[in-house]
Design an enzyme around this catalytic site. Structure first.
Site, mmCIF file in Angstrom:
data_model
loop_
_atom_site.group_PDB
_atom_site.id
_atom_site.type_symbol
_atom_site.label_atom_id
_atom_site.label_comp_id
_atom_site.label_asym_id
_atom_site.label_seq_id
_atom_site.Cartn_x
_atom_site.Cartn_y
_atom_site.Cartn_z
ATOM 1 N N ASP A 1 -11.096 2.773 4.874
ATOM 2 C CA ASP A 1 -11.513 1.364 4.847
ATOM 3 C C ASP A 1 -13.038 1.244 4.808
ATOM 4 O OD1 ASP A 1 -9.520 -0.653 4.806
ATOM 5 O OD2 ASP A 1 -8.896 -0.135 6.847
ATOM 6 N N GLN B 1 -4.110 -1.470 9.921
ATOM 7 C CA GLN B 1 -4.098 -2.811 9.325
ATOM 8 C C GLN B 1 -4.664 -3.836 10.308
ATOM 9 O OE1 GLN B 1 -3.362 -3.429 6.127
ATOM 10 N NE2 GLN B 1 -3.790 -5.602 6.360
ATOM 11 N N LYS C 1 0.836 -1.205 0.000
ATOM 12 C CA LYS C 1 0.000 0.000 0.000
ATOM 13 C C LYS C 1 0.871 1.256 0.000
ATOM 14 C CE LYS C 1 -3.717 -2.505 2.349
ATOM 15 N NZ LYS C 1 -4.356 -2.835 3.650
HETATM 16 N N1 GUN Z 1 -6.913 -6.809 6.693
HETATM 17 C C1 GUN Z 1 -7.420 -7.579 5.698
HETATM 18 N N2 GUN Z 1 -8.129 -6.813 4.847
HETATM 19 C C2 GUN Z 1 -8.079 -5.549 5.309
HETATM 20 C C3 GUN Z 1 -8.611 -4.315 4.842
HETATM 21 O O1 GUN Z 1 -9.309 -4.219 3.845
HETATM 22 N N3 GUN Z 1 -8.306 -3.220 5.595
HETATM 23 C C4 GUN Z 1 -7.570 -3.297 6.727
HETATM 24 N N4 GUN Z 1 -7.355 -2.165 7.415
HETATM 25 N N5 GUN Z 1 -7.057 -4.424 7.188
HETATM 26 C C5 GUN Z 1 -7.311 -5.547 6.473
#
Ligand code: GUN
Length: 298
Positions: A121, A98, A54
């Protein structure tokens, strides 16, 4: 008949190019780029790898990004303090914590501490509620990516029976709500099946569009779908494969080899839904930045 393979890698690249162009226009107009902050707690290798990817996307698309790495034994209070810092930071338009978090940290407390306008998110209850009542908001990235895959591949869900298998807060519930909206590119008849569904095949067989978000390798087989189905496979499962140099390989929740020959269209794993998540995260961050800067001006 051979199925259309929905190329998520290519569609994600198209979206990234669009976002890069629009981010450059944002930066030229405002004098600063859109900014995204990552909070990574602990040393889960998969989470570290996701956050690295990311951050790389931010650099490639001209976004400012900050990664705050915190040790596994960080207290919830310390995570909340860091979030508040980013909430107040005008150079940061999106905050991504995350998941999963270490067990002793309450995930909901963390999600709810994020300013909903910076919740790229789309997990904050405010944004979840906005989605459910049909208001414009930030949608969760993977489900938003699935909608883009369907529309951009010429498989518009409007009027179709979409069967979602899985009811997680990250994929199942939000994709059902996104495709249920009375809007172009949605407007589907939606069924959600899950671990409590007694006769799963009864439902999957009636799907025009099947979205598999189960988390179990090859759980959907040929006998469970009808000819001409459009399949979106959200699963990422690592299975043993002695013939591969690594001794293992990635497969989806759908048994691709048996289902593809009777499907109208299908996403591969890898290279289907996976690449869409980061593309949509970048799109969400730019959208959040544009909205914050407009409201600051007003
Ligand atoms: N862990 C797995 N998928 C995601 C996501 O889409 N966002 C976040 N913040 N953590 C994750």
């Amino acid at each position: 008949m051979s199925a259309q393979i929905i190329d998520g890698k290519k569609i994600a690249e198209d979206i990234r190019a669009e976002v890069k162009r629009d981010a450059a226009a944002f930066t030229a107009a405002r004098g600063f780029p859109p900014g995204l902050a990552f909070i990574l707690v602990g040393d889960n290798p998969a989470s570290q790898s996701y956050v690295r990817s990311k951050g790389k996307a931010c650099a490639e698309l001209g976004f400012h990004s900050v990664t705050e790495t915190m040790p596994t034994d960080t207290s919830e209070a310390d995570v909340l303090r860091k979030i508040e810092e980013f909430n107040q930071d005008r150079n940061i338009h999106g905050i991504l914590v995350q998941l999963p978090l270490p067990k002793k940290i309450n995930e909901q407390n963390v999600i709810q501490a994020i300013d909903p306008h910076k919740d790229v998110d789309g997990f904050h209850p405010f944004n979840v509620g906005q989605l459910v009542i049909g208001e414009e908001t930030l949608f969760p990235c993977t489900p938003a990516g699935i909608q883009e895959l369907l529309v951009r591949s010429g498989n518009d869900p409007s009027g179709k029976h979409v069967v979602v298998v899985g009811r997680s807060n990250i994929v199942g519930k939000p994709i059902a709500n996104i495709l249920l909206q009375k809007k172009p590119g949605a407007n589907a008849v939606v069924t959600i099946a899950h671990t409590g569904t007694k006769d799963l095949t009864l439902f999957t067989k009636s799907a025009d569009i099947l979205i598999a978000a189960i988390g179990r390798a090859k759980a959907i087989t040929r006998e469970m779908v009808r000819e001409g189905v459009v399949v979106i496979d959200v699963g990422i499962n690592r299975i043993e494969d002695p013939s591969s140099p690594k001794g293992s390989r990635l497969v989806g929740d759908v048994d691709f080899d048996s289902v593809a020959p009777i499907a109208k269209a299908i996403t591969p794993v890898p290279g289907g839904v996976g690449p869409m998540t980061i593309a949509m995260l970048m799109k969400n961050t730019l959208k959040a930045a544009e909205r914050q800067e407009v409201s600051r001006k007003a």
